[in-house]
Structures are given as C-alpha cells and as structure tokens.
Design a protein around this motif. Structure first.
Motif, PDB file in Angstrom:
ATOM      1  N   MET A   1      61.973  48.971 108.159  1.00  0.00           N
ATOM      2  CA  MET A   1      62.215  47.539 108.304  1.00  0.00           C
ATOM      3  C   MET A   1      63.610  47.344 108.891  1.00  0.00           C
ATOM      4  O   MET A   1      64.567  47.926 108.424  1.00  0.00           O
ATOM      5  CB  MET A   1      62.114  46.873 106.931  1.00  0.00           C
ATOM      6  N   SER A   2      63.686  46.542 109.902  1.00  0.00           N
ATOM      7  CA  SER A   2      64.997  46.293 110.512  1.00  0.00           C
ATOM      8  C   SER A   2      65.853  45.465 109.555  1.00  0.00           C
ATOM      9  O   SER A   2      65.363  44.875 108.600  1.00  0.00           O
ATOM     10  CB  SER A   2      64.825  45.556 111.838  1.00  0.00           C
ATOM     11  N   ARG A   3      67.135  45.416 109.837  1.00  0.00           N
ATOM     12  CA  ARG A   3      68.046  44.623 109.004  1.00  0.00           C
ATOM     13  C   ARG A   3      67.883  43.128 109.285  1.00  0.00           C
ATOM     14  O   ARG A   3      68.349  42.303 108.515  1.00  0.00           O
ATOM     15  CB  ARG A   3      69.485  45.060 109.249  1.00  0.00           C
ATOM     16  N   LEU A   4      67.245  42.783 110.386  1.00  0.00           N
ATOM     17  CA  LEU A   4      67.068  41.370 110.721  1.00  0.00           C
ATOM     18  C   LEU A   4      66.137  40.650 109.760  1.00  0.00           C
ATOM     19  O   LEU A   4      66.413  39.524 109.359  1.00  0.00           O
ATOM     20  CB  LEU A   4      66.539  41.224 112.141  1.00  0.00           C
ATOM     21  N   LEU A   5      65.034  41.267 109.393  1.00  0.00           N
ATOM     22  CA  LEU A   5      64.078  40.605 108.509  1.00  0.00           C
ATOM     23  C   LEU A   5      64.669  40.311 107.132  1.00  0.00           C
ATOM     24  O   LEU A   5      64.553  39.173 106.651  1.00  0.00           O
ATOM     25  CB  LEU A   5      62.781  41.407 108.389  1.00  0.00           C
ATOM     26  N   PRO A   6      65.328  41.260 106.463  1.00  0.00           N
ATOM     27  CA  PRO A   6      65.945  40.928 105.172  1.00  0.00           C
ATOM     28  C   PRO A   6      67.001  39.821 105.291  1.00  0.00           C
ATOM     29  O   PRO A   6      67.064  38.933 104.434  1.00  0.00           O
ATOM     30  CB  PRO A   6      66.571  42.248 104.714  1.00  0.00           C
ATOM     31  N   ALA A   7      67.804  39.861 106.344  1.00  0.00           N
ATOM     32  CA  ALA A   7      68.816  38.812 106.529  1.00  0.00           C
ATOM     33  C   ALA A   7      68.139  37.461 106.745  1.00  0.00           C
ATOM     34  O   ALA A   7      68.555  36.444 106.169  1.00  0.00           O
ATOM     35  CB  ALA A   7      69.717  39.162 107.717  1.00  0.00           C
ATOM     36  N   PHE A   8      67.093  37.456 107.557  1.00  0.00           N
ATOM     37  CA  PHE A   8      66.338  36.230 107.810  1.00  0.00           C
ATOM     38  C   PHE A   8      65.753  35.680 106.508  1.00  0.00           C
ATOM     39  O   PHE A   8      65.848  34.480 106.234  1.00  0.00           O
ATOM     40  CB  PHE A   8      65.228  36.509 108.830  1.00  0.00           C
ATOM     41  N   VAL A  11      68.500  34.063 104.384  1.00  0.00           N
ATOM     42  CA  VAL A  11      68.923  32.768 104.939  1.00  0.00           C
ATOM     43  C   VAL A  11      67.866  31.701 104.680  1.00  0.00           C
ATOM     44  O   VAL A  11      68.179  30.594 104.227  1.00  0.00           O
ATOM     45  CB  VAL A  11      69.231  32.893 106.446  1.00  0.00           C
ATOM     46  N   VAL A  12      66.609  32.027 104.929  1.00  0.00           N
ATOM     47  CA  VAL A  12      65.526  31.058 104.701  1.00  0.00           C
ATOM     48  C   VAL A  12      65.469  30.649 103.235  1.00  0.00           C
ATOM     49  O   VAL A  12      65.325  29.468 102.911  1.00  0.00           O
ATOM     50  CB  VAL A  12      64.167  31.625 105.183  1.00  0.00           C
ATOM     51  N   LEU A  13      65.625  31.605 102.339  1.00  0.00           N
ATOM     52  CA  LEU A  13      65.539  31.282 100.914  1.00  0.00           C
ATOM     53  C   LEU A  13      66.732  30.456 100.439  1.00  0.00           C
ATOM     54  O   LEU A  13      66.585  29.594  99.568  1.00  0.00           O
ATOM     55  CB  LEU A  13      65.363  32.554 100.094  1.00  0.00           C
ATOM     56  N   VAL A  14      67.904  30.669 101.008  1.00  0.00           N
ATOM     57  CA  VAL A  14      69.049  29.808 100.683  1.00  0.00           C
ATOM     58  C   VAL A  14      68.790  28.396 101.197  1.00  0.00           C
ATOM     59  O   VAL A  14      69.090  27.409 100.510  1.00  0.00           O
ATOM     60  CB  VAL A  14      70.367  30.395 101.237  1.00  0.00           C
ATOM     61  N   LEU A  15      68.199  28.276 102.372  1.00  0.00           N
ATOM     62  CA  LEU A  15      67.850  26.956 102.899  1.00  0.00           C
ATOM     63  C   LEU A  15      66.792  26.282 102.023  1.00  0.00           C
ATOM     64  O   LEU A  15      66.870  25.067 101.770  1.00  0.00           O
ATOM     65  CB  LEU A  15      67.357  27.073 104.341  1.00  0.00           C
ATOM     66  N   VAL A  16      65.820  27.045 101.544  1.00  0.00           N
ATOM     67  CA  VAL A  16      64.803  26.497 100.629  1.00  0.00           C
ATOM     68  C   VAL A  16      65.474  26.017  99.345  1.00  0.00           C
ATOM     69  O   VAL A  16      65.173  24.922  98.839  1.00  0.00           O
ATOM     70  CB  VAL A  16      63.703  27.541 100.333  1.00  0.00           C
ATOM     71  N   LEU A 104      66.451  35.734  95.897  1.00  0.00           N
ATOM     72  CA  LEU A 104      67.030  36.829  96.669  1.00  0.00           C
ATOM     73  C   LEU A 104      66.720  38.210  96.088  1.00  0.00           C
ATOM     74  O   LEU A 104      66.696  39.197  96.829  1.00  0.00           O
ATOM     75  CB  LEU A 104      68.537  36.633  96.830  1.00  0.00           C
ATOM     76  N   LEU A 105      66.493  38.272  94.795  1.00  0.00           N
ATOM     77  CA  LEU A 105      66.058  39.545  94.199  1.00  0.00           C
ATOM     78  C   LEU A 105      64.536  39.633  94.169  1.00  0.00           C
ATOM     79  O   LEU A 105      63.979  40.726  94.250  1.00  0.00           O
ATOM     80  CB  LEU A 105      66.628  39.710  92.789  1.00  0.00           C
ATOM     81  N   GLY A 106      63.888  38.483  94.072  1.00  0.00           N
ATOM     82  CA  GLY A 106      62.431  38.450  93.974  1.00  0.00           C
ATOM     83  C   GLY A 106      61.744  39.055  95.184  1.00  0.00           C
ATOM     84  O   GLY A 106      60.835  39.880  95.044  1.00  0.00           O
TER      85      GLY A 106
END
Length: 116
Positions: A1-8, A11-16, A104-106
C-alpha cells in the motif's frame, strides 16, 4: 500500500470529524466552515505524520504510527484552537480524542485484518 492512501484516509476522517461536529452543534454544513473547523486538526495530523515518519520504524498502517498521529492531531489541534480563541473545553478534548482515536486507529485495525 502506498503512503498516499493512509494519508488520504487520515485527512478524510479528520474532515468527517469536523463535519459531524459542526452538524451536531447546528453550525452548518458548508465547506468553508468545515475547513475552518478541520484546519487546526489537519495541521496536527500533518505534524503527526512527519514526526511518526522520522521516529518510528513501522509504516503508516501500524498502530504505533496511528497513535502518534492521533496524539499530534489532538494536541496540535487544541493548541491552535486555543491560540485562535476557539473552544477547548475539557469535554471537547475528551470527545475529540475518543472520536479521532476510533477513526484514525480504527481503519488501521481493519486494514490489519485485510490481506495485503
């Protein structure tokens, strides 16, 4: 898995988190408001990613990495909110810590169960 997907995902979950918080307090569901609410926490998320990338051997899918991101997201987010004279009541800190930990841990726990 690239580092982009976890970062994405982070970010999405913080926005949620920001969107749900605004919605639950009847503050409106506009993009600018969500961005304003999320920004201090997104700065904390970025700082957590930077710190975890420097000090930890594990990748972004590990729980240790996620825990450091959560701690940074909450700590930096709350400091920036305090500097901006936004609310940092103890109850908000507790709720933010619990929700962001679950988010973020889930996903990291779920990812551990999936085949790579």
């Amino acid at each position: 898995m690239s580092r982009l997907l976890p970062a994405f995902l982070d970010v999405v979950l913080v926005l949620v988190f920001a969107a749900v918080g605004r919605r639950s307090h009847a503050e409106g569901f506009d993009l600018a408001g969500i961005a304003r609410t999320a920004l201090p926490f997104l700065v904390g998320t970025a700082a957590g990613w930077l710190l975890a990338s420097i000090v930890l051997d594990g990748g972004p899918r590990t729980l240790g990495f996620g825990a450091l991101v959560v701690l940074s997201t909450v700590a930096v987010g709350m400091v920036l909110r305090a500097v901006a004279a936004q609310g940092v009541a103890v109850s908000f800190v507790v709720v933010a810590t619990v929700v962001l930990s679950v988010f973020l841990l889930g996903w990291r726990l779920v990812a551990r169960l999936l085949p790579v």
